[in-house]
Design a protein around this motif. Structure first.
Motif, PDB file in Angstrom:
ATOM      1  N   LEU A  50       0.828  -1.206   0.000  1.00 37.92           N
ATOM      2  CA  LEU A  50       0.000   0.000   0.000  1.00 37.92           C
ATOM      3  C   LEU A  50       0.866   1.261   0.000  1.00 37.92           C
ATOM      4  CD1 LEU A  50      -2.864  -0.948   2.495  1.00 37.92           C
ATOM      5  CD2 LEU A  50      -2.854  -1.066   0.002  1.00 37.92           C
ATOM      6  N   GLU A  51       1.995   1.204   0.669  1.00 42.75           N
ATOM      7  CA  GLU A  51       2.916   2.348   0.669  1.00 42.75           C
ATOM      8  C   GLU A  51       3.444   2.623  -0.735  1.00 42.75           C
ATOM      9  OE1 GLU A  51       7.238   3.559   2.604  1.00 42.75           O
ATOM     10  OE2 GLU A  51       5.960   2.106   3.639  1.00 42.75           O
ATOM     11  N   ARG A  52       3.761   1.552  -1.479  1.00 49.42           N
ATOM     12  CA  ARG A  52       4.230   1.727  -2.855  1.00 49.42           C
ATOM     13  C   ARG A  52       3.133   2.343  -3.727  1.00 49.42           C
ATOM     14  NH1 ARG A  52       7.131  -3.187  -1.798  1.00 49.42           N
ATOM     15  NH2 ARG A  52       5.460  -4.524  -2.623  1.00 49.42           N
ATOM     16  N   PHE A  53       1.910   1.910  -3.529  1.00 50.52           N
ATOM     17  CA  PHE A  53       0.806   2.477  -4.306  1.00 50.52           C
ATOM     18  C   PHE A  53       0.530   3.932  -3.922  1.00 50.52           C
ATOM     19  CE2 PHE A  53      -0.561  -1.908  -5.517  1.00 50.52           C
ATOM     20  CZ  PHE A  53      -0.635  -1.678  -6.886  1.00 50.52           C
ATOM     21  N   GLN A  54       0.740   4.261  -2.642  1.00 48.04           N
ATOM     22  CA  GLN A  54       0.558   5.654  -2.226  1.00 48.04           C
ATOM     23  C   GLN A  54       1.577   6.563  -2.905  1.00 48.04           C
ATOM     24  OE1 GLN A  54       0.826   5.327   2.039  1.00 48.04           O
ATOM     25  NE2 GLN A  54      -1.300   4.636   2.267  1.00 48.04           N
ATOM     26  N   LYS A  55       2.807   6.096  -3.038  1.00 45.90           N
ATOM     27  CA  LYS A  55       3.836   6.879  -3.735  1.00 45.90           C
ATOM     28  C   LYS A  55       3.483   7.006  -5.223  1.00 45.90           C
ATOM     29  CE  LYS A  55       7.694   5.807  -0.642  1.00 45.90           C
ATOM     30  NZ  LYS A  55       9.021   5.146  -0.501  1.00 45.90           N
ATOM     31  N   LEU A  56       2.958   5.926  -5.794  1.00 45.27           N
ATOM     32  CA  LEU A  56       2.546   5.981  -7.195  1.00 45.27           C
ATOM     33  C   LEU A  56       1.421   6.993  -7.378  1.00 45.27           C
ATOM     34  CD1 LEU A  56       2.655   4.830 -10.097  1.00 45.27           C
ATOM     35  CD2 LEU A  56       0.992   3.099  -9.357  1.00 45.27           C
ATOM     36  N   SER A  57       0.451   6.984  -6.475  1.00 43.45           N
ATOM     37  CA  SER A  57      -0.662   7.934  -6.552  1.00 43.45           C
ATOM     38  C   SER A  57      -0.172   9.368  -6.435  1.00 43.45           C
ATOM     39  CB  SER A  57      -1.684   7.648  -5.447  1.00 43.45           C
ATOM     40  OG  SER A  57      -2.311   6.408  -5.646  1.00 43.45           O
ATOM     41  N   SER A  58       0.775   9.597  -5.523  1.00 40.09           N
ATOM     42  CA  SER A  58       1.329  10.942  -5.349  1.00 40.09           C
ATOM     43  C   SER A  58       1.988  11.435  -6.631  1.00 40.09           C
ATOM     44  CB  SER A  58       2.341  10.935  -4.208  1.00 40.09           C
ATOM     45  OG  SER A  58       2.924  12.210  -4.035  1.00 40.09           O
ATOM     46  N   ALA A  59       2.717  10.550  -7.306  1.00 35.02           N
ATOM     47  CA  ALA A  59       3.364  10.926  -8.566  1.00 35.02           C
ATOM     48  C   ALA A  59       2.330  11.186  -9.649  1.00 35.02           C
ATOM     49  CB  ALA A  59       4.332   9.827  -9.006  1.00 35.02           C
ATOM     50  N   GLU A  60       1.324  10.332  -9.741  1.00 29.55           N
ATOM     51  CA  GLU A  60       0.305  10.485 -10.771  1.00 29.55           C
ATOM     52  C   GLU A  60      -0.570  11.706 -10.527  1.00 29.55           C
ATOM     53  OE1 GLU A  60      -0.203   5.817 -12.163  1.00 29.55           O
ATOM     54  OE2 GLU A  60      -1.859   6.819 -11.144  1.00 29.55           O
ATOM     55  N   ASN A  61      -0.680  12.134  -9.280  1.00 26.15           N
ATOM     56  CA  ASN A  61      -1.518  13.301  -8.967  1.00 26.15           C
ATOM     57  C   ASN A  61      -0.945  14.603  -9.516  1.00 26.15           C
ATOM     58  OD1 ASN A  61      -3.607  11.963  -7.716  1.00 26.15           O
ATOM     59  ND2 ASN A  61      -2.750  12.173  -5.656  1.00 26.15           N
ATOM     60  N   LEU A  62       0.331  14.598  -9.894  1.00 30.59           N
ATOM     61  CA  LEU A  62       0.896  15.802 -10.510  1.00 30.59           C
ATOM     62  C   LEU A  62       0.162  16.138 -11.799  1.00 30.59           C
ATOM     63  CD1 LEU A  62       4.757  15.398 -10.008  1.00 30.59           C
ATOM     64  CD2 LEU A  62       3.280  17.155  -9.008  1.00 30.59           C
ATOM     65  N   PHE A  63      -0.190  15.118 -12.571  1.00 32.71           N
ATOM     66  CA  PHE A  63      -0.958  15.407 -13.783  1.00 32.71           C
ATOM     67  C   PHE A  63      -2.386  15.770 -13.443  1.00 32.71           C
ATOM     68  CE2 PHE A  63      -3.272  14.688 -17.717  1.00 32.71           C
ATOM     69  CZ  PHE A  63      -2.456  15.367 -18.608  1.00 32.71           C
ATOM     70  N   ARG A  64      -2.892  15.251 -12.354  1.00 31.69           N
ATOM     71  CA  ARG A  64      -4.243  15.618 -11.916  1.00 31.69           C
ATOM     72  C   ARG A  64      -4.329  17.120 -11.631  1.00 31.69           C
ATOM     73  NH1 ARG A  64      -9.305  15.539 -12.512  1.00 31.69           N
ATOM     74  NH2 ARG A  64     -10.575  15.568 -10.637  1.00 31.69           N
ATOM     75  N   VAL A  65      -3.248  17.714 -11.133  1.00 32.74           N
ATOM     76  CA  VAL A  65      -3.216  19.166 -10.904  1.00 32.74           C
ATOM     77  C   VAL A  65      -3.367  19.903 -12.232  1.00 32.74           C
ATOM     78  CG1 VAL A  65      -1.823  21.096 -10.066  1.00 32.74           C
ATOM     79  CG2 VAL A  65      -1.860  18.940  -8.801  1.00 32.74           C
ATOM     80  N   ILE A  66      -2.693  19.396 -13.272  1.00 28.71           N
ATOM     81  CA  ILE A  66      -2.841  19.986 -14.604  1.00 28.71           C
ATOM     82  C   ILE A  66      -4.301  19.914 -15.044  1.00 28.71           C
ATOM     83  CG2 ILE A  66      -2.238  19.757 -17.044  1.00 28.71           C
ATOM     84  CD1 ILE A  66       0.485  18.707 -16.198  1.00 28.71           C
ATOM     85  N   GLU A  67      -4.917  18.758 -14.877  1.00 31.93           N
ATOM     86  CA  GLU A  67      -6.315  18.579 -15.277  1.00 31.93           C
ATOM     87  C   GLU A  67      -7.238  19.538 -14.527  1.00 31.93           C
ATOM     88  OE1 GLU A  67      -6.742  13.969 -16.638  1.00 31.93           O
ATOM     89  OE2 GLU A  67      -6.519  14.330 -14.487  1.00 31.93           O
TER      90      GLU A  67
END
Length: 301
Positions: A50-67
């Motif tokens: 779950l910690e690895r997925f949380q880091k993945l989500s944090s990285a992917e959320n950078l594009f969510r800010v663009i959206e």
């Protein structure tokens, strides 16, 4: 000191040894259902995933800010079109500044996404990795082949050094494919002002600008750049998520054990001493669903 008082002090200083209970359960606000007990080893194995997925989500959320910034710009454009007949001179004069603000917010989030993604890929996978080379190839192709992308990439630098570009906003009317008259918002930049105030465009972008009309609408350029970045991000996201297949399938195998419970699946640790402390982490069901291809539904009341 009297013996009775000494005994009381000893009793008051005594602390309970904490006990732990580890579970799979569900969260259905405000209730936590923790019926599936697991071992400490199982808990920490799941916790690492779950910690690895949380880091993945944090990285992917950078594009969510663009959206989100792009959606804010679209919302504001539509609101101005609706209110345009009621706008007075002062409001319309400020319209250009307001829309420019939203465009620059978008450009800043784009640059943050590009810079952080570059750094993350180099650090996690290395400069010879397929992930880094894919990102470099896609972004370089967009820069080399699309004026919209390279101009807006440099426009962010322009805004840092020179402030808001000179220009104006205007509303025009047009007939759509069904011959219906519609209004359209234009945010016009001054070509000559952009060229004269900044010398960091690079030769390629400078030539592009010289071939543009004296006044040109930046909004179509924003739309195209967003679409290009969206494609780049999706390709990269699919590539990186390949590293999480094993983790996603493991979490997916745990879900059938929770189908009889109400709420969102989660990992639970209960610590009991003087007080009970409960820690829970929800399963990354969006990632699990996307990576495994499974449709996941939860029971709620």
């Amino acid at each position: 000191m009297p013996a009775k008082q000494k005994a009381l002090n000893v009793a008051c200083n005594f602390k309970m040894t904490p006990t732990f209970r580890y579970c799979l359960g569900t969260y259905n606000k405000p209730t936590i259902n923790d019926e599936i007990e697991i071992s400490e080893a199982e808990y920490f194995h799941c916790s690492k995933i779950l910690e690895r997925f949380q880091k993945l989500s944090s990285a992917e959320n950078l594009f969510r800010v663009i959206e989100l910034n792009y959606a804010d710009l679209e919302t504001k454009l539509n609101s101005y079109l609706i209110k345009s007949p009621q706008l007075d001179f002062y409001e319309f004069d400020n319209l250009f500044v307001d829309l420019n603000r939203l465009i620059l917010n978008l450009l800043s989030s784009i640059r943050t996404y590009l810079d952080h993604t570059e750094t993350r890929l180099k650090r996690e996978y290395g400069v010879s990795s397929e992930e880094w080379l894919l990102f470099k190839q896609k972004t370089s192709y967009a820069y080399d082949n699309y004026f919209e992308y390279r101009f807006l990439y440099k426009l962010r630098n322009y805004s840092q050094h020179c402030g808001l570009p000179a220009g104006s906003a205007e509303i025009t009317s047009f007939q759509d494919e069904n011959s219906i008259w519609r209004d359209k918002m234009n945010v016009l930049f001054s070509r000559d002002n952009l060229l004269s105030q900044y010398d960091g465009w690079t030769n390629l972008v400078e030539v592009d600008l010289k071939n543009m009309p004296e006044k040109f609408d930046v909004l179509p350029l924003v739309d195209k750049t967003f679409e290009l970045l969206k494609e780049i991000n999706q390709v990269l996201k699919n590539k990186i998520r390949e590293h999480y297949k094993e983790d996603a399938h493991f979490l997916f195998t745990l879900l059938p054990r929770l189908t009889h419970l109400i709420g969102m699946p989660c990992l639970i640790k209960m610590e009991q001493a003087e007080v009970i402390k409960i820690t829970f982490n929800s399963f990354p069901f969006e990632h699990i669903s996307h990576i495994t291809g499974a449709t996941i539904n939860f029971n709620y009341v």
